[in-house]
Design an enzyme around this catalytic site. Sequence first.
Site, PDB file in Angstrom:
ATOM      1  N   HIS A 111       0.839  -1.204   0.000  1.00  0.00           N
ATOM      2  CA  HIS A 111       0.000   0.000   0.000  1.00  0.00           C
ATOM      3  C   HIS A 111       0.873   1.253   0.000  1.00  0.00           C
ATOM      4  CE1 HIS A 111       0.072   1.580   4.245  1.00  0.00           C
ATOM      5  NE2 HIS A 111       0.387   0.344   4.549  1.00  0.00           N
ATOM      6  N   ASP A 137       4.224  -4.897   3.498  1.00  0.00           N
ATOM      7  CA  ASP A 137       3.729  -3.628   4.018  1.00  0.00           C
ATOM      8  C   ASP A 137       4.929  -2.805   4.477  1.00  0.00           C
ATOM      9  OD1 ASP A 137       2.549  -1.575   5.542  1.00  0.00           O
ATOM     10  OD2 ASP A 137       0.838  -2.822   6.065  1.00  0.00           O
ATOM     11  N   HIS A 151       8.807   4.726  15.540  1.00  0.00           N
ATOM     12  CA  HIS A 151       7.657   5.569  15.884  1.00  0.00           C
ATOM     13  C   HIS A 151       6.508   5.269  14.927  1.00  0.00           C
ATOM     14  CE1 HIS A 151      11.199   7.655  17.514  1.00  0.00           C
ATOM     15  NE2 HIS A 151      10.385   8.188  18.412  1.00  0.00           N
ATOM     16  N   GLU A 193      -5.193   1.614   2.530  1.00  0.00           N
ATOM     17  CA  GLU A 193      -4.964   0.480   3.444  1.00  0.00           C
ATOM     18  C   GLU A 193      -5.112   0.893   4.890  1.00  0.00           C
ATOM     19  OE1 GLU A 193      -2.404  -2.154   6.066  1.00  0.00           O
ATOM     20  OE2 GLU A 193      -2.411   0.008   5.748  1.00  0.00           O
ATOM     21  N   GLU A 194      -4.616   2.089   5.218  1.00  0.00           N
ATOM     22  CA  GLU A 194      -4.554   2.480   6.621  1.00  0.00           C
ATOM     23  C   GLU A 194      -5.939   2.606   7.256  1.00  0.00           C
ATOM     24  OE1 GLU A 194      -2.076   2.215   8.259  1.00  0.00           O
ATOM     25  OE2 GLU A 194      -0.268   2.914   7.291  1.00  0.00           O
ATOM     26  N   ASP A 197       6.410   2.473   7.296  1.00  0.00           N
ATOM     27  CA  ASP A 197       5.054   2.029   6.986  1.00  0.00           C
ATOM     28  C   ASP A 197       4.331   3.116   6.198  1.00  0.00           C
ATOM     29  OD1 ASP A 197       2.551   0.884   6.902  1.00  0.00           O
ATOM     30  OD2 ASP A 197       2.124   1.182   9.035  1.00  0.00           O
TER      31      ASP A 197
END
Length: 777
Positions: free
Chosen positions: A412, A489, A571, A460-461, A423
């Site tokens: 994504h 991912d 983080h 996606e999130e 991410d």
Amino acid sequence: MERQPHNEQTPLLTTVHVVPRPPRYRHSTLRRFCTIALSTTLILVVAAFLIPINWLPHHHWNSDEARPASQGIAYRELQEILLKTPDAAKARQWSQYYTAGPHLAGKNLTQALWTRERWQELGIPNSNIVAYDVYLNYPLDHRLALLESRQKGVGDQAAGKDYDIKYECKLEEDTLPEDPTTNTEPRVPTFHGYSANGDVTAQYVYVNFGTFWDFDDLVKANVSLDGKIAIAKYGRGFRGLKVKRAQELGMVGVVIYSDPQEDGDITEQNGYKAYPDGPARNPSSVQRGSVFLLSKGAGDPTTIGYPSKPGVPRQDPSQYIPSIPSVPVSYQDALPLLQALNGHGPKAKDFNKYWQGGGLGYKNVSYNIGPSPSSLKLNLMNKQEYITTPIWNVIGIINGSLADEVVILGNHRDAWVAGGAADPNSGTAALDEVIRSFGQALEQGWKPLRTIVFGSWDGEEHNLLGSTEWVEEYLPWLSNAAVAYLNVDVACMGPEFVTSASPLLHKAIYEATSMVQSPNQTVAGQTVRDVWNGQIKTIGSGSDFTAFQDFAGVPSVDMAHRQTAQSPVYHYHSNYDSFHWMEKFGDKHWQYHITVAKLWALTAASLIENPIIHFSATDYAKALASYVEETEAKANKIGTSESMDYQAAFHSLEAAVERLHNATVRFDQHAAVVQERVEHGSIPWWKWWQKVKLSIEVKKTNDGYKYLERQFLHEDGLDGRSWFKHTVFAPGRWTGYSGAKFPGLIEAIEDQNATAVEKWSRIIAGRIDAATLSLKY
């Protein structure tokens, strides 16, 4: 008849005596039959030579190669290209672009267009944008303040504006001169995807990690929850389920923060400096994220089960999203709230082992449960804009010789923040390097045996939107053609290689990891397999493989490098997931990025190029046997009532698995024989019938492997969450991310529902037997 004179009134009639013509040849009937038979034979012979050409794989079969040679280059040459092409400098460039600005779901069309253009330049001209109209939210405003009554001791009578603001939470991360990403405008506010609008003022309770079992402990301890606001730590389960359970227990809001307890050894308490000066957590970091009820379904909550195309009917989303507001905060903001609970209610240390270990004790937090006194309340305000808006997937295709056998790779593109260096864009950079590698092979004349599809998913999130809508739209085609889905991912958030996968893919993963040099070598030449513990986890949810594995029955894998207790703090979903953090702490030399690119490409190549799909059915049967044993152990731990008897259920499952195991051993042995004949057998051109027979055997064997995972789907889905169709794998009902084995059965056992136990043991045994019967050859 009398002859009549010829004139204008008389027809030209002449009497002609006709007698049977004598046969020109003797036995003419036999001759006619022979002519027809010979002509038919000639047609059949010609067809017999032409039809196998179309039936047989278009790759050349070369007995001198260990595997069939691709068109243009041999398989070994392809592997060399996939190993040598990924480049650290290129991965850095990709990351620098994707992390340069905000790219929330539905707000990254420029990135989608740019991605399509780059893929086309890299050799994938068939790259296109696929859009969906999805229901989601964007932040408008929020507030979290600790209020103290001006009238001490008045308690619940203190109302209206009769209070002082004891602490106003910033709800914002600090900007850092050293990290340009943190200064990028517009800044993405801290918020939860699919969080409810609301403005509530109430006492509050510390609920540990807010798991189902934590709340159960509080209920058993008679801690008052109804009408209160929960303060929970991130971790040990999906954030949306924390909100769900709080809502079910009558709470009116949830605050979730990141406690240093989850940061391993790398904490300020242990002497490490906070980011950007050191590897410890920056105190102002906030984890954004979705609170969609992930264990109930995936995709657009208004179109569960079908694609969100313009004009489709929309469902009420209320059963999939919370009805109480929630906000994420930093531990810097959580500190005054936790400190204000000191001395109120029991302490966490008085509970069981799962309540121990809070990481803020050195900052005067005693982790009292509360509730806060009636004179001390929280005001939580959350204002979100809910709209239906387009999102954009980028889909690239390399057509192979076989159109009905397809391998899909996906990552994504959207992120909660301007950065997203880990991410998802470490995975994005790796995917672009995979595509560049295959593009290099195409330039050298390679054409794959099987078709390859690349997916850059949007949304996606929020809740796996782009991938899920695409799977729902193309489900009939995927059910027929999909061989596997390979997901990355997060390529790198730390140094430790981890993976989860369907058991069918274990063999391919072990082989790929044995070919790629590890970035963590302690001895020169060590591969990823050499330094990895070899554990392949059960696939659960939380990323784009969910719709493929749990809804469509496409065997899937997810690969990543995760942080360890000794590595710099990552983080997660924070502004500090930035390009600067990645280059200084995450992957200084970009080696983890290219390691994943190589593993990803080689795993794909093994599935694309082998004449027999590179699966092991026996690995699946062995895994099922271990799942049955594990589930039975859980059942025994849970215990039984007088009306419950698990023995019959587990005996039926054990018998079904044993039948499957016997079938898989035979099938894998047969597949190995067929593979050997394809690779090393030499069939003379004139023995066309043997080629036809072999091509049919190859097709049947591959169909057996391709459809095996689909046999475990149950059309009606799981009880209470029918979108999940797989009887073996699903996200845990109260964990979300981690996978549950035999979810229908284990949930029935947890609920002490004898009828459901019998139902699900029968369904699962039936699907296992269906898998056994499917392995015909």
